[in-house]
Write an enzyme that holds these catalytic residues in place. Structure first.
Site, PDB file in Angstrom:
ATOM      1  N   ASN A  29       0.756  -1.359  -0.013  1.00  0.00           N
ATOM      2  CA  ASN A  29      -0.143   0.071   0.043  1.00  0.00           C
ATOM      3  C   ASN A  29       0.822   1.419  -0.066  1.00  0.00           C
ATOM      4  O   ASN A  29       0.420   2.352   0.128  1.00  0.00           O
ATOM      5  CB  ASN A  29      -1.012  -0.116   1.415  1.00  0.00           C
ATOM      6  CG  ASN A  29      -1.940  -1.112   1.181  1.00  0.00           C
ATOM      7  OD1 ASN A  29      -2.357  -1.723  -0.302  1.00  0.00           O
ATOM      8  ND2 ASN A  29      -3.166  -1.344   1.859  1.00  0.00           N
ATOM      9  N   ARG A 101      -7.643  -0.747  -7.854  1.00  0.00           N
ATOM     10  CA  ARG A 101      -8.314   0.328  -7.585  1.00  0.00           C
ATOM     11  C   ARG A 101      -6.896   1.529  -7.882  1.00  0.00           C
ATOM     12  O   ARG A 101      -7.387   2.562  -7.829  1.00  0.00           O
ATOM     13  CB  ARG A 101      -8.742   0.557  -6.378  1.00  0.00           C
ATOM     14  CG  ARG A 101     -10.178  -0.069  -6.173  1.00  0.00           C
ATOM     15  CD  ARG A 101     -10.657  -0.209  -4.679  1.00  0.00           C
ATOM     16  NE  ARG A 101     -10.620   1.059  -4.064  1.00  0.00           N
ATOM     17  CZ  ARG A 101     -11.580   2.064  -4.025  1.00  0.00           C
ATOM     18  NH1 ARG A 101     -12.714   1.707  -4.865  1.00  0.00           N
ATOM     19  NH2 ARG A 101     -11.702   3.058  -3.605  1.00  0.00           N
ATOM     20  N   CYS A 125     -10.693  -5.591  -3.992  1.00  0.00           N
ATOM     21  CA  CYS A 125     -11.329  -6.608  -3.290  1.00  0.00           C
ATOM     22  C   CYS A 125     -12.893  -6.429  -3.277  1.00  0.00           C
ATOM     23  O   CYS A 125     -13.323  -5.223  -3.110  1.00  0.00           O
ATOM     24  CB  CYS A 125     -10.881  -6.830  -2.092  1.00  0.00           C
ATOM     25  SG  CYS A 125      -8.947  -7.780  -2.012  1.00  0.00           S
TER      26      CYS A 125
HETATM   27  N1  EPU Z   1     -14.607   5.575   0.712  1.00  0.00           N
HETATM   28  C1  EPU Z   1     -15.623   6.370   0.293  1.00  0.00           C
HETATM   29  N2  EPU Z   1     -15.421   7.165  -0.971  1.00  0.00           N
HETATM   30  C2  EPU Z   1     -14.308   7.245  -1.383  1.00  0.00           C
HETATM   31  C3  EPU Z   1     -13.327   6.492  -0.975  1.00  0.00           C
HETATM   32  C4  EPU Z   1     -13.623   5.704   0.277  1.00  0.00           C
HETATM   33  O1  EPU Z   1     -17.039   6.294   0.740  1.00  0.00           O
HETATM   34  O2  EPU Z   1     -14.309   8.139  -2.346  1.00  0.00           O
HETATM   35  C5  EPU Z   1     -15.053   4.627   1.987  1.00  0.00           C
HETATM   36  C6  EPU Z   1     -14.679   3.274   1.455  1.00  0.00           C
HETATM   37  O3  EPU Z   1     -15.982   2.634   1.102  1.00  0.00           O
HETATM   38  C7  EPU Z   1     -14.411   2.655   2.940  1.00  0.00           C
HETATM   39  C8  EPU Z   1     -13.653   3.845   3.718  1.00  0.00           C
HETATM   40  O4  EPU Z   1     -13.998   4.876   3.056  1.00  0.00           O
HETATM   41  O5  EPU Z   1     -15.565   2.260   3.663  1.00  0.00           O
HETATM   42  C9  EPU Z   1     -12.258   3.641   3.587  1.00  0.00           C
HETATM   43  O6  EPU Z   1     -11.533   3.385   2.357  1.00  0.00           O
HETATM   44  P1  EPU Z   1     -10.208   3.774   1.937  1.00  0.00           P
HETATM   45  O7  EPU Z   1     -10.458   4.749   0.894  1.00  0.00           O
HETATM   46  O8  EPU Z   1      -9.577   4.429   3.383  1.00  0.00           O
HETATM   47  O9  EPU Z   1      -9.787   2.691   1.415  1.00  0.00           O
HETATM   48  P2  EPU Z   1      -8.654   2.487   0.070  1.00  0.00           P
HETATM   49  O10 EPU Z   1      -7.652   3.632  -0.113  1.00  0.00           O
HETATM   50  O11 EPU Z   1      -9.399   2.150  -0.919  1.00  0.00           O
HETATM   51  C10 EPU Z   1      -6.713   1.394   1.324  1.00  0.00           C
HETATM   52  C11 EPU Z   1      -5.821   0.040   1.104  1.00  0.00           C
HETATM   53  C12 EPU Z   1      -6.685  -1.049   1.734  1.00  0.00           C
HETATM   54  C13 EPU Z   1      -7.185  -0.741   3.079  1.00  0.00           C
HETATM   55  C14 EPU Z   1      -7.754   0.490   3.257  1.00  0.00           C
HETATM   56  C15 EPU Z   1      -7.803   1.077   4.637  1.00  0.00           C
HETATM   57  C16 EPU Z   1      -4.645   0.590  -0.716  1.00  0.00           C
HETATM   58  C17 EPU Z   1      -4.428  -0.058  -2.308  1.00  0.00           C
HETATM   59  N3  EPU Z   1      -5.596  -0.404  -0.239  1.00  0.00           N
HETATM   60  O12 EPU Z   1      -8.026   1.098   0.400  1.00  0.00           O
HETATM   61  O13 EPU Z   1      -6.003  -2.157   1.815  1.00  0.00           O
HETATM   62  O14 EPU Z   1      -8.004  -1.826   3.742  1.00  0.00           O
HETATM   63  O15 EPU Z   1      -7.043   1.689   2.639  1.00  0.00           O
HETATM   64  O16 EPU Z   1      -6.601   1.233   5.387  1.00  0.00           O
HETATM   65  O17 EPU Z   1      -3.943   0.996  -0.370  1.00  0.00           O
HETATM   66  C18 EPU Z   1      -5.944  -4.406   1.461  1.00  0.00           C
HETATM   67  O18 EPU Z   1      -4.452  -4.513   1.194  1.00  0.00           O
HETATM   68  O19 EPU Z   1      -6.105  -5.662   0.863  1.00  0.00           O
HETATM   69  C19 EPU Z   1      -6.625  -3.625   1.319  1.00  0.00           C
HETATM   70  C20 EPU Z   1      -8.006  -3.706   0.892  1.00  0.00           C
END
Ligand code: EPU
Length: 443
Positions: A29, A101, A125
């Site tokens: 990440n 993503r 995922c």
């Molecule tokens: N969310 C929204 N709108 C948006 C963006 C996010 O509603 O525009 C919501 C999501 O639906 C969720 C929450 O905010 O309920 C958190 O999402 P976040 O944006 O923090 O997650 P992400 O950036 O998509 C990254 C990691 C994930 C990890 C999360 C939380 C990466 C590629 N992925 O996802 O990692 O679980 O942060 O720390 O960096 C994994 O490694 O398997 C993984 C899923």
């Protein structure tokens, strides 16, 4: 004979403790985001401690589709040269993006470099809706024009993007990265309120500062970014993968084993280590890594609430749930970050675990994290001996937990769709073999 890369099914002969050593390298990440940051420079950047995982290959493919040259200059080291960057065709972007993503994070850098960007339908995922509204709202605030079509989203920056005040409704990791990668070269100052402050984000800020960005992390989740006209290259060693480290720690506990995780560091695992200790797990922090051990006696139940950093990370709960099936009594895991992250527990129940999932969460006056509308809870009652079963991996972290459950279980388990685990775990099968697991890979 199936190679580890080709394996889609694994037959695991469980019931043996995992004992030995594994090494963890750079965090998925961070590495994938630092690769995107290289797009912002005018010269080649060098990133080291890069793991061999599928998500890195996806981002590499996407960069190459945009004519960025990516070279393996040493084992675990990539040189990323953005000098030829150009727009990619929709089909190419779509083909490379697959289930990732990451393409959404290309927007800011591409808008600065080319004045346009395209994002296909986003995968990742299946752990909830995972919308991108925070990303698009932030990009609009910088002055980008956003047009949605059935294939994806087309963005344009008719003139230079300008700094903005962005307040995130939730401290989203991806949206925070989006704002950072866009604001660094926007005109003027950006104030980001309610930012995520995960260690991987701090590492990305270090990458950007090396490139010439001016970013200050203030108190209270506020980040100020003063835009600059151009950015230079970076040389950076990626922060260790704390999610992989926590996964192996939980594996040691679930299987009654002992694993030294080379490369694991205490500071970024502090919250995890507290929970590990409360469950009864033992650990020793050394200069080269951390050793995690089952105590030999009983494990204790705990209440876990997943949260943004510095809380208990959502990616840590799945492997810990496997260990909690072996604890004496009732544990509760509140998932507050994603709305669909307990799908993996069905397979554990088939293996003999006693887990009940509450789709609306459980109210309690002792809650540390405020309840979110979409949260759920899992109640795990143990200890339950696990037995072999045929199960299918739903997502990356859930998949790791299935493998650990299969190693813990007596008898043979057949776990399918295991290819997805290679998105985020480097050399998984070699590491498991080195720890004494008995399994065979199938196509
Ligand atoms: N969310 C929204 N709108 C948006 C963006 C996010 O509603 O525009 C919501 C999501 O639906 C969720 C929450 O905010 O309920 C958190 O999402 P976040 O944006 O923090 O997650 P992400 O950036 O998509 C990254 C990691 C994930 C990890 C999360 C939380 C990466 C590629 N992925 O996802 O990692 O679980 O942060 O720390 O960096 C994994 O490694 O398997 C993984 C899923």
């Amino acid at each position: 004979m199936v190679t580890p890369e080709e394996a889609d099914v694994v037959a695991v002969h469980g019931g043996k403790p995992l004992i030995g050593e594994v090494g963890v390298r750079g965090a998925k990440n961070l590495v994938t985001k630092a690769m995107v940051a290289a797009l912002l420079a005018d010269e080649p950047s060098v990133l080291s401690n890069v793991p061999v995982i599928r998500d890195v290959a996806v981002v590499r493919g996407l960069l190459e589709a945009h004519a960025v040259s990516v070279t393996d200059t040493a084992p675990g080291e990539l040189t990323l040269d953005p000098r030829g960057v150009k727009s990619a065709h929709f089909a190419e972007i779509d083909a490379h993006a697959g289930s990732s993503r990451i393409p959404i994070l290309f927007c800011g850098p591409l808008l600065h470099q080319l004045g346009e960007a395209f994002v296909p339908d986003l995968g990742g995922c299946h752990i909830g809706d995972r919308p991108i509204n925070f990303h698009l709202d932030a990009l609009r605030a910088f002055g980008a024009e956003v047009e949605k079509s059935p294939e994806g989203i087309a963005l344009r920056a008719p003139k230079r993007l300008t700094g903005a005040k962005v307040e995130l409704p939730y401290p989203s990791v991806g949206a925070t990265e989006q704002v950072l990668l866009t604001a660094v070269r926007a005109k003027g100052v950006t104030e980001l309120i309610n930012a995520a402050v995960e260690p991987e984000i701090m590492d990305l800020i270090q990458v950007l500062q090396k490139m010439g960005a001016i970013i200050s992390v203030e108190t209270n989740r506020t980040i100020l970014i003063e835009g600059v006209d151009s950015l230079g290259p970076y040389q950076h060693k990626a922060i260790f993968d704390r999610n992989e480290a926590a996964s192996w720690a939980a594996a040691a506990l679930a299987t009654k084993g002992r694993i030294f995780v080379r490369g694991a560091e205490q500071l970024d695992l502090m919250t995890f280590l507290n929970v590990y200790r409360k469950v009864g797990g033992e650990f020793t922090v050394g200069t080269e890594g951390i050793e995690f051990r089952h105590p030999g006696g009983e494990l204790h139940p705990v209440v876990i609430e997943t949260d943004v950093h510095p809380g208990f990370m959502t990616d840590w709960q799945q492997p810990m749930v496997v260990a909690l099936t072996q604890a004496q009594g009732q544990s509760i895991v509140h998932e507050t970050v994603y709305e669909k992250r307990f799908g993996f527990t069905d397979a554990l129940v088939e293996m003999g675990a006693d887990i009940e999932v509450y789709k609306e969460g459980i109210a309690s006056i002792t809650r540390r994290v405020p309840r979110r509308p979409l949260e759920q809870a899992a109640v795990i009652t143990g200890p339950t001996p696990l037995h072999g079963a045929n199960v299918r991996v739903p997502d990356l972290r859930g998949g790791f937990s299935h493998i650990i459950a299969a190693v813990t279980a007596q008898g043979e388990s057949v776990v399918s769709n295991v290819g997805i685990i290679s998105r985020g775990y480097e050399h998984l099968w070699e590491k498991l073999e080195g720890l004494g697991a008995s399994f065979e890979l199938r196509g």
